[in-house]
Write a protein that holds these residues in place. Structure first.
Motif, PDB file in Angstrom:
ATOM      1  N   VAL A 103       0.895  -1.165   0.000  1.00 56.18           N
ATOM      2  CA  VAL A 103       0.000   0.000   0.000  1.00 56.18           C
ATOM      3  C   VAL A 103       0.925   1.204   0.000  1.00 56.18           C
ATOM      4  N   THR A 104       1.046   1.865  -1.126  1.00 59.77           N
ATOM      5  CA  THR A 104       2.047   2.909  -1.298  1.00 59.77           C
ATOM      6  C   THR A 104       1.514   4.270  -0.859  1.00 59.77           C
ATOM      7  N   ASP A 105       2.457   5.189  -0.672  1.00 59.71           N
ATOM      8  CA  ASP A 105       2.066   6.557  -0.378  1.00 59.71           C
ATOM      9  C   ASP A 105       1.244   7.146  -1.522  1.00 59.71           C
ATOM     10  N   ALA A 106       1.529   6.688  -2.737  1.00 58.43           N
ATOM     11  CA  ALA A 106       0.748   7.164  -3.887  1.00 58.43           C
ATOM     12  C   ALA A 106      -0.707   6.715  -3.778  1.00 58.43           C
ATOM     13  N   ASP A 107      -0.936   5.489  -3.268  1.00 58.94           N
ATOM     14  CA  ASP A 107      -2.311   5.022  -3.061  1.00 58.94           C
ATOM     15  C   ASP A 107      -3.042   5.929  -2.082  1.00 58.94           C
ATOM     16  N   ILE A 108      -2.353   6.294  -0.988  1.00 59.55           N
ATOM     17  CA  ILE A 108      -2.964   7.171   0.013  1.00 59.55           C
ATOM     18  C   ILE A 108      -3.221   8.548  -0.587  1.00 59.55           C
ATOM     19  N   ALA A 109      -2.260   9.053  -1.328  1.00 55.07           N
ATOM     20  CA  ALA A 109      -2.415  10.376  -1.937  1.00 55.07           C
ATOM     21  C   ALA A 109      -3.589  10.403  -2.905  1.00 55.07           C
ATOM     22  N   ASP A 110      -3.751   9.322  -3.688  1.00 56.64           N
ATOM     23  CA  ASP A 110      -4.883   9.254  -4.615  1.00 56.64           C
ATOM     24  C   ASP A 110      -6.207   9.277  -3.858  1.00 56.64           C
ATOM     25  N   ALA A 111      -6.253   8.519  -2.763  1.00 52.44           N
ATOM     26  CA  ALA A 111      -7.485   8.475  -1.970  1.00 52.44           C
ATOM     27  C   ALA A 111      -7.787   9.835  -1.351  1.00 52.44           C
ATOM     28  N   ILE A 112      -6.754  10.498  -0.830  1.00 46.97           N
ATOM     29  CA  ILE A 112      -6.947  11.827  -0.241  1.00 46.97           C
ATOM     30  C   ILE A 112      -7.394  12.816  -1.309  1.00 46.97           C
ATOM     31  N   GLY A 113      -6.782  12.733  -2.481  1.00 43.13           N
ATOM     32  CA  GLY A 113      -7.179  13.622  -3.571  1.00 43.13           C
ATOM     33  C   GLY A 113      -8.629  13.432  -3.958  1.00 43.13           C
ATOM     34  N   GLU A 114      -9.075  12.184  -3.997  1.00 45.90           N
ATOM     35  CA  GLU A 114     -10.470  11.911  -4.324  1.00 45.90           C
ATOM     36  C   GLU A 114     -11.392  12.413  -3.217  1.00 45.90           C
ATOM     37  N   LEU A 115     -10.952  12.252  -1.969  1.00 43.87           N
ATOM     38  CA  LEU A 115     -11.744  12.739  -0.842  1.00 43.87           C
ATOM     39  C   LEU A 115     -11.917  14.260  -0.928  1.00 43.87           C
ATOM     40  N   GLU A 116     -10.826  14.964  -1.240  1.00 49.95           N
ATOM     41  CA  GLU A 116     -10.902  16.422  -1.369  1.00 49.95           C
ATOM     42  C   GLU A 116     -11.817  16.818  -2.522  1.00 49.95           C
ATOM     43  N   LYS A 117     -11.732  16.069  -3.607  1.00 50.49           N
ATOM     44  CA  LYS A 117     -12.573  16.375  -4.759  1.00 50.49           C
ATOM     45  C   LYS A 117     -14.049  16.204  -4.418  1.00 50.49           C
ATOM     46  N   ARG A 118     -14.375  15.104  -3.700  1.00 53.44           N
ATOM     47  CA  ARG A 118     -15.773  14.864  -3.344  1.00 53.44           C
ATOM     48  C   ARG A 118     -16.306  15.915  -2.380  1.00 53.44           C
ATOM     49  N   ASN A 119     -15.428  16.492  -1.592  1.00 53.87           N
ATOM     50  CA  ASN A 119     -15.853  17.478  -0.608  1.00 53.87           C
ATOM     51  C   ASN A 119     -15.600  18.915  -1.059  1.00 53.87           C
ATOM     52  N   ASN A 120     -15.307  19.076  -2.365  1.00 58.56           N
ATOM     53  CA  ASN A 120     -15.104  20.405  -2.945  1.00 58.56           C
ATOM     54  C   ASN A 120     -14.015  21.201  -2.227  1.00 58.56           C
ATOM     55  N   LEU A 121     -12.935  20.497  -1.888  1.00 55.10           N
ATOM     56  CA  LEU A 121     -11.795  21.140  -1.241  1.00 55.10           C
ATOM     57  C   LEU A 121     -10.652  21.267  -2.240  1.00 55.10           C
ATOM     58  N   PRO A 122      -9.919  22.369  -2.206  1.00 51.14           N
ATOM     59  CA  PRO A 122      -8.741  22.481  -3.078  1.00 51.14           C
ATOM     60  C   PRO A 122      -7.671  21.478  -2.664  1.00 51.14           C
ATOM     61  N   PRO A 123      -6.803  21.071  -3.595  1.00 52.15           N
ATOM     62  CA  PRO A 123      -5.750  20.107  -3.263  1.00 52.15           C
ATOM     63  C   PRO A 123      -4.902  20.586  -2.101  1.00 52.15           C
ATOM     64  N   ARG A 162      -5.016   3.586   4.820  1.00 48.41           N
ATOM     65  CA  ARG A 162      -4.015   2.571   4.473  1.00 48.41           C
ATOM     66  C   ARG A 162      -4.496   1.169   4.885  1.00 48.41           C
ATOM     67  N   THR A 163      -5.069   1.070   6.072  1.00 48.64           N
ATOM     68  CA  THR A 163      -5.553  -0.230   6.535  1.00 48.64           C
ATOM     69  C   THR A 163      -6.696  -0.721   5.664  1.00 48.64           C
ATOM     70  N   GLN A 164      -7.613   0.155   5.314  1.00 49.49           N
ATOM     71  CA  GLN A 164      -8.747  -0.254   4.487  1.00 49.49           C
ATOM     72  C   GLN A 164      -8.296  -0.743   3.111  1.00 49.49           C
ATOM     73  N   ILE A 165      -7.378  -0.009   2.500  1.00 54.44           N
ATOM     74  CA  ILE A 165      -6.881  -0.431   1.185  1.00 54.44           C
ATOM     75  C   ILE A 165      -6.167  -1.777   1.296  1.00 54.44           C
ATOM     76  N   GLY A 166      -5.273  -1.899   2.291  1.00 50.66           N
ATOM     77  CA  GLY A 166      -4.511  -3.137   2.441  1.00 50.66           C
ATOM     78  C   GLY A 166      -5.394  -4.327   2.726  1.00 50.66           C
ATOM     79  N   TRP A 167      -6.392  -4.151   3.606  1.00 51.36           N
ATOM     80  CA  TRP A 167      -7.276  -5.268   3.949  1.00 51.36           C
ATOM     81  C   TRP A 167      -8.090  -5.717   2.737  1.00 51.36           C
ATOM     82  N   ALA A 168      -8.580  -4.769   1.954  1.00 48.14           N
ATOM     83  CA  ALA A 168      -9.324  -5.127   0.744  1.00 48.14           C
ATOM     84  C   ALA A 168      -8.445  -5.906  -0.231  1.00 48.14           C
ATOM     85  N   ARG A 169      -7.187  -5.506  -0.356  1.00 46.22           N
ATOM     86  CA  ARG A 169      -6.274  -6.218  -1.260  1.00 46.22           C
ATOM     87  C   ARG A 169      -5.947  -7.607  -0.716  1.00 46.22           C
TER      88      ARG A 169
END
Length: 439
Positions: free
Chosen positions: A107-127, A149-156
């Motif tokens: 579970v890479t930092d890029a995976d977390i960053a992508d998830a955070i970016g999507e979260l910000e997008k859904r909540n109309n927050l700037p990056p 990170r735990t949620q992504i890893g457990w799903a995988r």
């Protein structure tokens, strides 16, 4: 009887619930107590999980994150009530993450960053704004990052464990469809759940107090999906507790006895089931195989006003916008024309709001307006304080939404297997673990 099967896309979308959370920007820092109240005990160890420490600071951070999502204040006495359950939640997450690491599932930092970016997008927050807001109200960003990170890893991990056996065969899919057809007309319930396990009978009273506290928050307005994400130990927590449409035989008898008497929109009292407590929310009822719906697609063009409309003294800009809307309503001959007008109008409303179920549309005047519009005919201009709106129905169809398709049957079978595996693995991890709880 086994607990009810999963009715959510947890294998495929492990972060969907987090990404649907209320906008972080709407939470005021004043809703949370200052960190100084807990600073003195922040480094105190509350649990050791296979040699890995869970500190008081970890517990406080997760409770604060829950409060941020739910929009509530965490008074010291509330935090004390939450502590046992939050501690258990963190212990289980430690066990999951340790297993993910043991199996070398990345579970890479890029995976977390992508998830955070999507979260910000859904909540109309700037990056980058989410991290700043978390810090501002006293939540270390790593609290949210670790949960993701735990949620992504457990799903995988679950995907890896299931492997090719997860894919239902054509015979299994057809059997599921035949079974659904045989149940046409039976009651079905659209249910959400929060499951709080009780492994030690001595801890039952403590767990019940926690469950009652969660119910109190729900009845005071905390959104059910937020509470489920933070505290439910069912795999459905990843989708806000959504179990989907379920029938009598898919529920514990104790739960069904309550569900069949509940009105839609109600939240249950604590229900003791094998393995713990369950809180359920009944969202809808229907007859199995029968859910006829009128589905429409539409386009809308919004012509915004530069200021709030005074009907007795409209400005020239407002008159001009109304005239544009009137020309569109009189001259539009299809949804393409409405789309083109919307692109040039500069409005902030979505041109295409997606497929809409007419029966559930609110407010009622809007539902009646769209019900009376023939496809391809524009509405009369609709005046609002901040602009004028023209709508057009593009298509209208009747569909039985309760009819099980082969793809739905396949996904349902897959989700059931994921949920069963998740519960089994979590039980095994706890059984093998060395867990030291400290007061």
């Amino acid at each position: 009887m086994p607990r009810s099967p999963l009715r959510a896309r947890s294998l495929l979308l492990p972060l969907a619930l987090l990404l649907a959370a209320p906008a972080f920007g709407q939470r005021a820092a004043a809703q949370l107590p200052p960190q100084s109240q807990a600073a003195a005990q922040a480094n105190r160890i509350v649990a050791v999980v296979n040699g890995e420490v869970v500190s008081r600071a970890d517990v406080i951070g997760r409770a604060r994150l829950f409060a941020l999502n739910a929009g509530i204040a965490v008074a010291p006495e509330t935090l004390d009530r939450l502590t046992p359950q939050v501690t258990r939640l963190l212990v289980d997450e430690r066990l999951r993450m340790q297993e993910v690491q043991r199996r070398r599932i990345p579970v890479t930092d890029a995976d977390i960053a992508d998830a955070i970016g999507e979260l910000e997008k859904r909540n109309n927050l700037p990056p980058g704004n989410l991290r700043a807001q978390l810090t501002q109200i006293g939540v270390a960003p790593r609290v949210l990052y670790d949960q993701i990170r735990t949620q992504i890893g457990w799903a995988r991990l679950l995907r890896q464990q299931l492997g090719p056996t997860a894919e239902p065969s054509e015979a299994e899919v057809q059997e599921a469809i035949r079974s659904a057809q045989a149940r046409v007309g039976e009651p079905e319930y659209l249910v959400s759940e929060i499951f709080i396990p009780v492994d030690d009978p001595a801890a039952e009273a403590e767990a019940r107090r926690f469950v009652e506290d969660v119910i109190g928050q729900l009845r005071r307005g905390t959104p059910f999906p937020i509470a489920a994400t933070q505290f439910s130990q069912a795999q459905t927590a990843l989708q806000g507790g959504d179990m989907g449409w379920v029938r009598k035989e898919e529920l514990d008898p104790e739960v069904f006895t309550v569900i069949e008497r509940m009105p839609p929109g109600a939240v249950s009292n604590p229900i003791r089931v094998p393995g713990g407590f369950q809180i359920v929310a009944l969202r809808q009822k229907r007859e199995s195989g029968r859910d006829l719906a009128t589905l429409i697609t539409m386009r809308q063009a919004f012509f915004p006003f530069a200021g709030t409309l005074d009907p007795n003294a409209p400005t020239q800009q407002q008159r001009d916008q109304v005239e544009k809307a009137q020309r569109l309503a009189a001259g539009a001959r299809g949804c393409e024309a409405v789309e083109a007008a919307a692109r040039g109008a500069g409005g902030d409303r979505p041109v295409d709001p997606g497929t809409i179920r007419l029966e559930t549309l609110n407010p009622p005047p809007l539902k009646n307006l769209l019900a009376g519009l023939a496809p391809g005919k524009a509405s009369q201009p609709i005046l609002t304080p901040d602009g004028v709106l023209v709508m057009m129905v593009c298509s209208r169809e009747q569909r039985n939404l309760a009819e099980l398709t082969p793809d739905q049957a396949k996904q349902q079978l897959l989700r059931d297997r994921v949920e069963n595996l998740s519960r089994q693995l979590q039980r095994d991890l706890r059984r093998r673990a060395q867990i030291e709880m400290r007061s």
